[in-house]
Design a protein around this motif. Structure first.
Motif, mmCIF file in Angstrom:
data_model
loop_
_atom_site.group_PDB
_atom_site.id
_atom_site.type_symbol
_atom_site.label_atom_id
_atom_site.label_comp_id
_atom_site.label_asym_id
_atom_site.label_seq_id
_atom_site.Cartn_x
_atom_site.Cartn_y
_atom_site.Cartn_z
ATOM 1 N N VAL A 184 -2.089 4.186 -3.577
ATOM 2 C CA VAL A 184 -2.043 3.268 -4.707
ATOM 3 C C VAL A 184 -1.810 1.841 -4.202
ATOM 4 O O VAL A 184 -1.048 1.638 -3.248
ATOM 5 C CB VAL A 184 -0.879 3.650 -5.654
ATOM 6 N N ARG A 185 -2.432 0.889 -4.856
ATOM 7 C CA ARG A 185 -2.105 -0.512 -4.570
ATOM 8 C C ARG A 185 -1.019 -0.987 -5.523
ATOM 9 O O ARG A 185 -1.162 -0.893 -6.741
ATOM 10 C CB ARG A 185 -3.337 -1.411 -4.709
ATOM 11 N N ASP A 186 0.046 -1.510 -4.946
ATOM 12 C CA ASP A 186 1.155 -2.100 -5.697
ATOM 13 C C ASP A 186 0.938 -3.607 -5.636
ATOM 14 O O ASP A 186 1.087 -4.218 -4.569
ATOM 15 C CB ASP A 186 2.471 -1.680 -5.048
ATOM 16 N N ASN A 187 0.592 -4.174 -6.757
ATOM 17 C CA ASN A 187 0.212 -5.576 -6.830
ATOM 18 C C ASN A 187 1.383 -6.410 -7.341
ATOM 19 O O ASN A 187 1.769 -6.286 -8.509
ATOM 20 C CB ASN A 187 -1.006 -5.711 -7.764
ATOM 21 N N ARG A 188 1.939 -7.241 -6.476
ATOM 22 C CA ARG A 188 3.102 -8.038 -6.852
ATOM 23 C C ARG A 188 2.709 -9.439 -7.356
ATOM 24 O O ARG A 188 3.562 -10.316 -7.471
ATOM 25 C CB ARG A 188 4.041 -8.179 -5.645
ATOM 26 N N LEU A 189 1.455 -9.620 -7.653
ATOM 27 C CA LEU A 189 0.988 -10.924 -8.132
ATOM 28 C C LEU A 189 1.070 -11.061 -9.639
ATOM 29 O O LEU A 189 0.736 -12.116 -10.181
ATOM 30 C CB LEU A 189 -0.459 -11.163 -7.678
ATOM 31 N N TRP B 199 0.861 -1.185 0.000
ATOM 32 C CA TRP B 199 0.000 0.000 0.000
ATOM 33 C C TRP B 199 0.895 1.233 0.000
ATOM 34 O O TRP B 199 1.618 1.490 0.956
ATOM 35 C CB TRP B 199 -0.957 -0.083 1.184
ATOM 36 N N THR B 200 0.800 1.965 -1.087
ATOM 37 C CA THR B 200 1.831 2.908 -1.501
ATOM 38 C C THR B 200 1.301 4.344 -1.547
ATOM 39 O O THR B 200 0.126 4.573 -1.846
ATOM 40 C CB THR B 200 2.325 2.483 -2.905
ATOM 41 N N TYR C 196 -4.512 -0.040 -8.762
ATOM 42 C CA TYR C 196 -5.629 0.749 -8.248
ATOM 43 C C TYR C 196 -5.091 2.022 -7.616
ATOM 44 O O TYR C 196 -4.161 1.979 -6.805
ATOM 45 C CB TYR C 196 -6.459 -0.040 -7.229
ATOM 46 N N TRP C 197 -5.707 3.136 -7.993
ATOM 47 C CA TRP C 197 -5.302 4.456 -7.527
ATOM 48 C C TRP C 197 -6.486 5.157 -6.895
ATOM 49 O O TRP C 197 -7.625 5.035 -7.377
ATOM 50 C CB TRP C 197 -4.810 5.310 -8.693
ATOM 51 N N GLY C 198 -6.206 5.934 -5.849
ATOM 52 C CA GLY C 198 -7.203 6.876 -5.390
ATOM 53 C C GLY C 198 -7.286 8.033 -6.374
ATOM 54 O O GLY C 198 -6.466 8.146 -7.294
ATOM 55 N N GLN C 199 -8.252 8.891 -6.177
ATOM 56 C CA GLN C 199 -8.411 10.022 -7.100
ATOM 57 C C GLN C 199 -7.365 11.106 -6.854
ATOM 58 O O GLN C 199 -7.180 11.987 -7.706
ATOM 59 C CB GLN C 199 -9.806 10.622 -6.970
ATOM 60 N N GLY C 200 -6.679 11.023 -5.718
ATOM 61 C CA GLY C 200 -5.659 12.018 -5.405
ATOM 62 C C GLY C 200 -6.222 13.166 -4.589
ATOM 63 O O GLY C 200 -7.401 13.525 -4.717
#
Length: 121
Positions: A98-103, A36-37, A110-114
């Motif tokens: 942002v979700r950093d997906n290592r799969l 979770w970035t 996935y990003w928030g709107q900021g």
């Protein structure tokens, strides 16, 4: 459905501290292989990676920001939080969680709107 939503102050004075919270819906932030970035984009500049909190709670930071940043989480609320200390106008930016997906597949999927943070007296 995965959603990330940032919240926090829009205006901060120099030398102060601010915190941003990201509320995640759609999966627990303790899910394996997801980091979770926080990423930011100053006006007119590119994206800058700030750091992450791992699904197991460990953290890692951009070395250039490490001394002033901290990421924590509240698993009961499915939230993670960025704290930035001793802010200067150079911290003015749009901040994204942002979700950093290592799969596999798309890494930052996935990003928030900021949320805009402006540092000004």
């Amino acid at each position: 459905q995965m959603q990330l939503q940032e919240s926090g102050p829009g205006l901060v004075k120099p030398s102060q501290i601010f915190s941003l919270t990201c509320t995640v819906s759609g999966e627990p932030i303790t899910t394996n292989y997801h980091y979770w970035t926080w990423i930011r984009q100053p006006p007119g500049k590119g994206l800058e990676w700030i750091g992450y909190i791992h699904y197991d709670g460990s953290t890692y930071y951009n070395p250039s920001l490490k001394s002033r940043t901290s990421i924590s989480r509240d698993t009961s609320k499915n939230q993670f939080t960025l704290q930035v200390n001793s802010v200067t106008p150079e911290d003015t930016a749009k901040y994204y969680c942002v979700r950093d997906n290592r799969l596999g597949g798309t890494r930052y999927d996935y990003w928030g709107q900021g949320t805009q943070v402006t540092v000004s007296s």
